[in-house]
Design an enzyme around this catalytic site. Sequence first.
Site: not given
Length: 849
Positions: A331, A668
Amino acid sequence: MKWNNLTVDETLKKLNADLNGLSSEEAQKRILSYGNNELIEEKKDGPLKLFLTQFLDILIILLIVAAVAAFFVGDLIDSIVILIVVILNAIVGFIQEYRAEKAMEKLKEMISNEALVIRDGQKQKIPARELTPGDLVVLEEGDNIPADLRIIKSLDLTIDESALTGESLPVSKVNELSQEIEISEAEETLTDNLTENLAFMETDVVSGRGKGVVVEVGMHTAIGRIAEMIQEEDAKTPLQEKISTLGKTLGLIAVVVCTLVFFLQLFKGVPLVETFLTAVSLAVAAVPEGLPAILTLTLALGMQRMAKSNAVVRKLLAVETLGSCTIICTDKTGTLTKNKMTVTESRVTAPERGFEIAALCNNAHISNGKVLGDPTDGALLIFADENGYSREKLEEVYPRLMEIPLDSTRKRMTTVNEIKGEKYVLSKGAPEIILNHSGWIEKDGKIQKISPEDRDKILNDLHEMTTKALRVLALAYKKVENGGEISDKEGLEQDLIMVGLLGMMDPPRKEAAEAVATCKKAGINVVMITGDHKDTAAAIAKEIGILEDGKVLTGSKLDELDDKQFEDIVEEVRVYARVFPEQKVRIVKALQKLGNIVSMTGDGVNDAPALKRAAIGVSMGTGTDVAKESSDMVLQDDNFATIVQAIKEGRTIFDNIRRFVKFQLSTNVGAILTIVSASILNFPVPFNPIQILWINIIMDGPPAQSLGVEPPEKGIMSRKPEKEDILPRRNLLRIIFAGVVMAVGTLVLYYYELASGVSVLKATTIAFSVFVMFQIFNVFNCKAKSGFSNKFLLLAVAASFLLQLAVVYLPFLQGIFRTTALSAVDWILIFLVASIIILTEKLVEIFFE
């Protein structure tokens, strides 16, 4: 139906109504046909169902499986921790979704209860929910508009539409649209006038009175259409999409790898129970159960930092979404500008008299440092006050005798003040009108007849000022001759002495231009969307750098484009002027369709659908409750620069999530490759199930968490927005390479120890310790390249190393982890091998980037 395009007679005919109102019998028939005048809330899931749906995410399901597996392995603590993380994650998700439903409730709370109508030819109060199209509503000062109305009678009627539009100035309402529009003004004035004969549900009468006929009720009103839009389902944020993809990928990898390990071990003759425990332990390690916890922690800390910068984040994931933002739709008023009308240009030929007129022909006043009254009057008041002309002090010596107020027809205001014993007329108003009422001009300290040259000069000044999108007022005065009557209002405003012109605007914030420039460097386009005039919007946009070579589009022109035409130009438009709420949603949808991640700011009820539709809705601290409830973030200072600061925070958070994922997945991959390779090479398994779980705890513990609070990289706002996943290709290469280095380094050292004739117990202790040290060194590969300001990371590394020493040397823990004490020479060897991972990371940077 475009009711504003119809005359009063056409409207009444279309509604089959008249000026006597509906009969009670007819009203009841219409209520049955059109329904009650109320907002309808869609049936939503109950709190219990909403809570249970939080557990349906693929990553959460994997975590629950991992928790069950950990329990069966015998790791009760890990199992409990995982479940606590899962439940906390579900609670956070539930609270955010439950709060999102409150936007509709806030909207319903605004609805008025009663309306004054004419039915059966008589005025009567009825419940607002019983209003129906064709009802005649009487409007008085202070009334709340109970439905969408077509104004049929107006006496100086002004309505505050700020709750709907966010615009603070009251809007004048008329019963017929003005037809006197000059060709040069036509394009801009068209949208100004579109709604000046309409009154919208849930706006308020500020002054005057009038009547209106109900044209729309309930969900068909402007606010009803907003209610319908804000009840649409929220789209997933970019981070939610990326985490979902990562969860599915890791789940698949975990299943495949664990199955492979299980059968490899089984075929080698390893006992079934031990094989199962190893496979399940690996499954637990393969699933990043720390991700939701780290994610929540990182986002929560980001929220705290942003709150200190006046950005209150209502939804956790919104923090990161800002970091991915490619377009900010903002705005103008109050966000890019100060929301304070200010005199920025003066073309006055008699300054002292000009200051007096600005101060005395004025109804605004200053109280506790704040200006109360009309914003234009306020600007003139401050202008005079800053130049030493205080209204309060002047009126003590120059009292006001009378006032001819400003109205939309006269377009000027006049006061009569007693100045040094004489009566003076002081006027201000529209320049053309004041000029037409002036026969004289004061300049160079002399009063003289206005010449054609003077008139041309004034009109040229006016043209120059209006092309800069300034709101211009003219100032004039005259002395009432002895015996002159001040009761003759028409005569008082004739033959005035022109003093000059003052130009006002709501100036841009100083920091707005700098923030826009930062956005450009960061690859983010800024788009201004405003209800203001096209020229005003374009002038501000040029001044702060939004509008350089882009297009300006008005709401009326946007309506002329079909979706395909609009999509072709939407990324070129930099300023939208005079737009409606439905159009804001259309703008967001078109930008999103082209792959943009859109942030939208807003403060009015009419902004709520666009705030909800955007990837991140940003409401103003001074905005409506409905806008705040529909948004993801609230700017307490209504400042555009705060959004840019939030984007920087969002980028930092996303970088930190990537760092954590990179660190965890490399562990991992390393653990999986080490165990699978050992099985294929017919080595004894280097880690037992408890050691695998310990590696998992170290991996998810302090070192991993410390990566979530790393400071921003240098130049973080000089790069383009991230469109890649949490696991980009360059990181995937590094993860695989790091995993291979860990596996090879661990297995080579493991084989070397076994070949040297040491016991399997010592060899597995060394393999276990070197793998843990690989993780500790790898943390430094994953951290930000902005120094060592993150003290938490250094403490985490030190704590992890001390814990590993405890596992190796404390007799009680040796029995649990099946470890044995190591010599100083063993630790030197472990450090040398583990440090290789830092060297290999540098090699990857040199040869692959």
